[in-house]
Design a protein around this motif. Structure first.
Motif, PDB file in Angstrom:
ATOM      1  N   ASP A  28      76.675   7.758   2.454  1.00  0.00           N
ATOM      2  CA  ASP A  28      76.515   7.320   1.069  1.00  0.00           C
ATOM      3  C   ASP A  28      75.066   7.262   0.626  1.00  0.00           C
ATOM      4  O   ASP A  28      74.795   6.987  -0.553  1.00  0.00           O
ATOM      5  CB  ASP A  28      77.131   5.920   0.879  1.00  0.00           C
ATOM      6  CG  ASP A  28      78.632   5.928   1.093  1.00  0.00           C
ATOM      7  OD1 ASP A  28      79.245   6.983   0.878  1.00  0.00           O
ATOM      8  OD2 ASP A  28      79.191   4.890   1.482  1.00  0.00           O
ATOM      9  N   TYR A  29      74.129   7.486   1.531  1.00  0.00           N
ATOM     10  CA  TYR A  29      72.715   7.303   1.207  1.00  0.00           C
ATOM     11  C   TYR A  29      71.908   8.544   1.575  1.00  0.00           C
ATOM     12  O   TYR A  29      72.147   9.179   2.608  1.00  0.00           O
ATOM     13  CB  TYR A  29      72.160   6.078   1.942  1.00  0.00           C
ATOM     14  CG  TYR A  29      72.820   4.800   1.499  1.00  0.00           C
ATOM     15  CD1 TYR A  29      72.419   4.153   0.328  1.00  0.00           C
ATOM     16  CD2 TYR A  29      73.870   4.251   2.233  1.00  0.00           C
ATOM     17  CE1 TYR A  29      73.047   2.983  -0.091  1.00  0.00           C
ATOM     18  CE2 TYR A  29      74.502   3.088   1.815  1.00  0.00           C
ATOM     19  CZ  TYR A  29      74.086   2.468   0.652  1.00  0.00           C
ATOM     20  OH  TYR A  29      74.705   1.321   0.237  1.00  0.00           O
ATOM     21  N   ASN A  35      71.011  13.261   4.179  1.00  0.00           N
ATOM     22  CA  ASN A  35      71.487  11.886   4.354  1.00  0.00           C
ATOM     23  C   ASN A  35      70.505  11.090   5.201  1.00  0.00           C
ATOM     24  O   ASN A  35      69.759  11.653   6.009  1.00  0.00           O
ATOM     25  CB  ASN A  35      72.855  11.872   5.038  1.00  0.00           C
ATOM     26  CG  ASN A  35      73.968  12.384   4.151  1.00  0.00           C
ATOM     27  OD1 ASN A  35      74.373  13.526   4.252  1.00  0.00           O
ATOM     28  ND2 ASN A  35      74.472  11.526   3.278  1.00  0.00           N
ATOM     29  N   TYR A  81      65.772  -1.146   4.083  1.00  0.00           N
ATOM     30  CA  TYR A  81      67.141  -1.004   3.585  1.00  0.00           C
ATOM     31  C   TYR A  81      68.181  -0.846   4.694  1.00  0.00           C
ATOM     32  O   TYR A  81      69.371  -0.918   4.423  1.00  0.00           O
ATOM     33  CB  TYR A  81      67.245   0.220   2.673  1.00  0.00           C
ATOM     34  CG  TYR A  81      66.452   0.111   1.390  1.00  0.00           C
ATOM     35  CD1 TYR A  81      66.625  -0.956   0.518  1.00  0.00           C
ATOM     36  CD2 TYR A  81      65.533   1.095   1.043  1.00  0.00           C
ATOM     37  CE1 TYR A  81      65.917  -1.044  -0.667  1.00  0.00           C
ATOM     38  CE2 TYR A  81      64.813   1.023  -0.144  1.00  0.00           C
ATOM     39  CZ  TYR A  81      65.003  -0.052  -1.002  1.00  0.00           C
ATOM     40  OH  TYR A  81      64.286  -0.129  -2.164  1.00  0.00           O
ATOM     41  N   TRP A  82      67.746  -0.604   5.933  1.00  0.00           N
ATOM     42  CA  TRP A  82      68.691  -0.307   7.014  1.00  0.00           C
ATOM     43  C   TRP A  82      68.457  -1.266   8.186  1.00  0.00           C
ATOM     44  O   TRP A  82      67.376  -1.827   8.338  1.00  0.00           O
ATOM     45  CB  TRP A  82      68.508   1.138   7.501  1.00  0.00           C
ATOM     46  CG  TRP A  82      67.974   2.052   6.453  1.00  0.00           C
ATOM     47  CD1 TRP A  82      66.717   2.576   6.385  1.00  0.00           C
ATOM     48  CD2 TRP A  82      68.658   2.539   5.294  1.00  0.00           C
ATOM     49  NE1 TRP A  82      66.572   3.351   5.275  1.00  0.00           N
ATOM     50  CE2 TRP A  82      67.755   3.345   4.563  1.00  0.00           C
ATOM     51  CE3 TRP A  82      69.955   2.361   4.795  1.00  0.00           C
ATOM     52  CZ2 TRP A  82      68.084   3.985   3.392  1.00  0.00           C
ATOM     53  CZ3 TRP A  82      70.289   2.991   3.615  1.00  0.00           C
ATOM     54  CH2 TRP A  82      69.376   3.800   2.923  1.00  0.00           C
ATOM     55  N   ALA A  91      73.563   0.323   6.346  1.00  0.00           N
ATOM     56  CA  ALA A  91      72.809  -0.126   5.180  1.00  0.00           C
ATOM     57  C   ALA A  91      72.968  -1.629   4.982  1.00  0.00           C
ATOM     58  O   ALA A  91      74.041  -2.191   5.212  1.00  0.00           O
ATOM     59  CB  ALA A  91      73.277   0.619   3.927  1.00  0.00           C
ATOM     60  N   ILE A 118      69.135  -3.151  -1.378  1.00  0.00           N
ATOM     61  CA  ILE A 118      69.494  -1.741  -1.459  1.00  0.00           C
ATOM     62  C   ILE A 118      70.319  -1.437  -2.703  1.00  0.00           C
ATOM     63  O   ILE A 118      70.410  -0.281  -3.138  1.00  0.00           O
ATOM     64  CB  ILE A 118      70.252  -1.315  -0.186  1.00  0.00           C
ATOM     65  CG1 ILE A 118      70.268   0.207  -0.057  1.00  0.00           C
ATOM     66  CG2 ILE A 118      71.654  -1.920  -0.159  1.00  0.00           C
ATOM     67  CD1 ILE A 118      70.811   0.702   1.251  1.00  0.00           C
ATOM     68  N   ARG A 131      68.204   0.330  -5.106  1.00  0.00           N
ATOM     69  CA  ARG A 131      67.653   1.626  -4.681  1.00  0.00           C
ATOM     70  C   ARG A 131      68.437   2.779  -5.304  1.00  0.00           C
ATOM     71  O   ARG A 131      69.656   2.846  -5.212  1.00  0.00           O
ATOM     72  CB  ARG A 131      67.707   1.736  -3.157  1.00  0.00           C
ATOM     73  CG  ARG A 131      67.173   3.043  -2.606  1.00  0.00           C
ATOM     74  CD  ARG A 131      67.318   3.084  -1.102  1.00  0.00           C
ATOM     75  NE  ARG A 131      66.712   4.272  -0.518  1.00  0.00           N
ATOM     76  CZ  ARG A 131      67.375   5.401  -0.266  1.00  0.00           C
ATOM     77  NH1 ARG A 131      68.667   5.469  -0.539  1.00  0.00           N
ATOM     78  NH2 ARG A 131      66.740   6.433   0.265  1.00  0.00           N
TER      79      ARG A 131
END
Length: 597
Positions: free
Chosen positions: A101-102, A112, A268-269, A321, A459, A462
Motif C-alpha cells: 500500500d505504500y 513499493n 513511518y515504519w 507501517a 503516516i 504522508r
C-alpha cells in the motif's frame, strides 16, 4: 505605548520568537556520509560472517555456533493483500517484506516500500533456541524443513520443523493477519530419554546504522516498553551501552514482569517484537561492535522438560507501517500494552494524541485530509470561542476608550508613573483587562506545535492529497512565486538550496495576507518601532512557514480567516464597526508617504 498594543506586541513577538527558536534549535541534521554507504571492509566482513549476536543468558553460554558460508536455501513466499515477500528456511529468517500500500514517491511507477530486503541482508527477524548442558538446538544458521503449508498468507499458516540428534523436535508455527502482524509459536517436543532445559528467543537485527532523518523532534532507533516505562534509544545510544563480556556486545537488558515489546522504529515504519501479554520474559537492546550489528531481542526463561514433555511459547512480530488505528486495534484486541506509543507523540502527548484522534475523525467525516485539517481548525476555534469572545470584547472596550486614553497621555506628559496610574484607574473603572487579548494567541502556540508534530510523524498525512497542486500534505507547498506558480518555464529551486526559502507557494502567501488582514482589525500602533514590527511580522512568518508542511500552512490560513471573522463580528456586536478595507488603504498610503519622505 498603550497597554492594548503592548500586550498584542508581546504575544505576537513571543509567537515569532518561539517559531524562530524552533527553526534554530531543531534544524534537520545532514545525514553523515558514513551512514549512507557501507565501506568495503564492512562489506567484506558481512560476506564472511553474518555477525549476528545470538542471545546469551548471563548464567550460561549459548552452545549454537554460526558460520558465514552462503548457501542456496529454499524460501517460502509471504502473500497477503498488504504484504509481499518471503522467508528463508535458513534460520526461518523473515528477511524479505514489501508494503503493497505504500510507495517510495508519488511518481508513477514508483517502487513499493521494502521494509526487509533479502538481497541486502541488512535488516531481518530471526528466531532460535538456547539450550543448557551442550544441548544441540536450532539457531540463526539452522536449515529448517517445511512441515506444513506451502506459502504464508491470511488463514494459511506454515510450520517449520527441525530435529536434533537426540530426537528432540523443534517446531515454529507462523501465522499472519490481514495487516502487519505475525504470530510466532515456538514449540519443543522432548522425544529423547533425557531431561532437557531450553529457552526460545526472537531477534530483530540491523546491519549498520540506517539512514535517519536526523530531526531532533523525531525518534528513530530502539523503542521499547519495559512494563510501564517507555524506552527510546538512538543508534548512537546503543553504542554507548555497557559492554557485557558474556554477550560480547554492548547490552541493555530489561526484565519484564507483565508486558513488554521492543523493536526498531523509523519515521513511518517499524518492526517490533511483542511478548505475550501478562507473561515474564527478558528483552535486550544490543550493539555488536565487531560486526556492526544493532539488535532487539526477546528471550523467554529456561524451561526444564522431562522425556515426553512439550512446551509452546507465543510471541508476535509487527512489521509494517505505523498506522495509528491499526496499532490501536492490536493494543485493544490483543492486549499489547501502550502499543500506541510506538508512534512518537513527543513531550506534548497529552495534546498530540487527542489532536490526531480529532483529525482522524474529521478525515472520516469529510474523506479528505486537507478538508479535515480545515474542519479541525473550525472545531478548535469553536472550542476557544468563549475565551476569544471575552478577548475581543475587551479589545472593543479598549478601542472605545482610545479618546480617554489619549487625554490621559496628553495630561500626564512625560510622567510615566502618573500615566500608568491613570491608565490602571481607567481600566478598573471600565472593568477592562488589557491582557485579555494575549491569551487566545498564547493558547495557539502549543496547539500549533502539537499539530505540527502530528502532521510530521503520522503516516496518515504522508502522500495525502488536498486538491489541485497539493498532492502531499506532509510536504511543503510545491508551487513557487519564483516561477510565477508554473507560468515560467523553469522549475523552482531545490528544497535543499539556499534560495528555497524564497520559493514560497500559494498557501504561505495566503497565510501572510490573511495574517496581515487580521492585524488591520486592530488600531494602528502609535509607536514607530511597533509599526515597523507589525508591518514586517506577517511577511516574516510567511517565509518562516513557507517550507513547513502544506497541511500546517493550510491550518494557519484557516485559523487566520476564522479568527478574522470572529473578531470582526464580535467587535461589530460591541458597537465597533471595523473599517478593514479603509485601514488597509490607509496603511498603504502611510507606507507610500513614508517612502517619499
Amino acid at each position: 505605548m498603550d497597554e492594548q498594543n503592548k500586550n498584542l506586541l508581546l504575544a505576537t513577538s513571543l509567537s515569532f520568537l518561539v517559531l524562530l527558536g524552533w527553526m534554530l534549535l531543531f534544524p534537520p541534521e545532514p545525514i553523515e556520509q558514513e551512514n549512507l554507504e557501507t565501506t568495503k571492509e564492512q562489506e567484506a566482513d558481512k560476506q564472511s560472517s553474518p555477525g549476528l549476536s545470538v542471545p546469551v543468558e548471563l548464567e550460561e553460554k549459548e552452545t549454537t555456533k554460526v558460520s558465514g558460508v552462503k548457501e542456496n536455501i529454499a524460501r517460502v513466499s509471504i502473500e497477503t493483500d498488504r504484504l509481499s515477500g518471503s522467508l528463508s528456511l535458513k534460520g526461518g529468517r523473515i528477511d524479505n517484506l514489501k508494503l503493497l500500500d505504500y510507495f517510495e514517491t508519488q511518481d508513477e511507477g514508483s517502487n513499493n516500500i521494502e521494509l526487509f530486503q533479502n538481497d541486502k541482508n541488512d535488516y531481518y527477524a530471526v528466531y532460535g533456541w538456547s539450550g543448557k548442558n551442550q544441548l544441540e538446538v536450532p539457531g540463526p544458521e539452522t536449515v529448517w524443513s517445511l512441515a506444513k503449508g506451502k506459502k504464508l498468507s491470511v488463514g494459511s499458516p506454515i510450520t517449520l520443523q527441525w530435529k536434533n540428534s537426540m530426537g528432540v523436535i523443534f517446531e515454529r508455527e507462523i501465522t499472519i493477519d490481514e495487516n502487519f502482524l505475525f504470530t510466532i509459536k515456538q514449540r519443543v517436543f522432548n522425544k529423547s530419554d533425557k531431561n532437557i532445559e531450553v529457552s526460545p528467543y526472537g531477534i530483530l537485527a540491523r546491519y549498520g546504522a540506517p539512514e535517519t532523518i536526523g530531526f531532533y523532534i523525531l525518534h528513530e532507533g530502539i523503542v521499547a516498553l519495559d512494563d510501564e516505562e517507555l524506552i527510546e534509544l538512538s543508534y548512537k545510544d546503543l553504542t554507548k551501552q555497557t559492554f557485557n563480556e558474556r554477550e560480547s556486545a554492548k547490552l541493555g537488558l530489561y526484565d519484564i514482569e507483565k508486558n513488554g515489546w521492543i523493536g526498531f522504529t523509523d519515521k513511518y515504519w517499524m518492526s517490533t517484537l511483542v511478548g505475550s501479554p501478562n507473561s515474564k520474559f527478558k528483552m535486550a537492546s544490543k550493539y555488536s561492535e565487531a560486526s556492526d550489528i544493532y539488535q532487539a531481542d526477546i528471550r523467554h526463561p529456561f524451561k526444564k522438560l522431562s522425556p515426553g514433555d512439550q512446551k509452546t511459547y507465543e510471541t508476535y512480530l509487527f512489521a509494517g507501517a505505523k498506522e495509528v488505528n491499526t496499532i490501536k486495534q492490536y493494543q485493544k484486541n490483543l492486549g499489547f500494552s501502550e502499543f500506541i506509543d510506538t508512534v512518537d507523540w513527543g513531550w506534548f502527548f497529552f495534546l498530540t494524541k487527542p489532536i490526531f484522534s480529532l483529525l482522524d475523525y474529521c478525515n472520516k467525516v469529510v474523506g479528505n485530509m486537507g478538508w479535515a485539517i480545515i474542519l479541525l481548525t473550525l472545531v478548535i476555534k469553536t472550542a476557544l470561542l468563549p475565551l476569544a469572545y471575552k478577548s475581543y470584547v475587551s479589545m472593543s472596550k479598549l478601542k472605545k476608550l482610545q479618546p480617554e486614553m489619549e487625554k490621559i497621555k496628553a495630561k500626564a506628559g512625560d510622567d510615566r508613573m502618573k500615566l500608568q496610574q491613570e491608565m490602571m484607574a481607567l481600566y478598573k473603572k471600565e472593568k477592562v483587562n488589557p491582557a485579555a487579548g494575549c491569551l487566545p494567541i498564547l493558547l495557539q502556540i502549543p496547539i500549533f506545535f502539537s499539530l505540527y508534530k502530528v502532521l510530521f510523524v503520522t503516516i496518515e498525512v504522508r502522500h495525502a492529497p488536498f486538491f489541485g497542486w497539493i498532492t502531499d500534505l506532509s510536504a511543503p507547498d510545491p508551487s513557487s512565486i519564483l516561477n510565477l506558480f508554473g507560468l515560467l518555464p523553469f522549475a523552482p529551486p531545490d528544497p535543499a538550496s539556499f534560495f528555497a526559502v524564497f520559493s514560497i507557494g500559494v498557501y504561505p502567501i495566503l497565510m501572510g495576507i490573511t495574517m496581515w488582514m487580521q492585524q488591520k482589525l486592530n488600531p494602528a500602533p502609535t509607536d514607530k518601532t511597533q509599526q515597523m514590527i507589525f508591518a514586517w511580522m506577517p511577511w516574516i512568518f510567511m517565509f518562516l512557514l513557507g517550507q513547513f508542511s502544506s497541511g500546517l500552512v493550510i491550518y494557519w490560513v484557516a485559523n487566520n480567516i476564522i479568527t478574522f471573522a470572529q473578531q470582526y463580528f464580535i467587535m461589530s456586536s460591541q458597537g465597533i464597526k471595523p473599517d478593514i478595507f479603509g485601514n488597509i488603504v490607509s496603511s498603504f498610503k502611510k507606507e507610500g508617504t513614508s517612502k517619499e519622505n
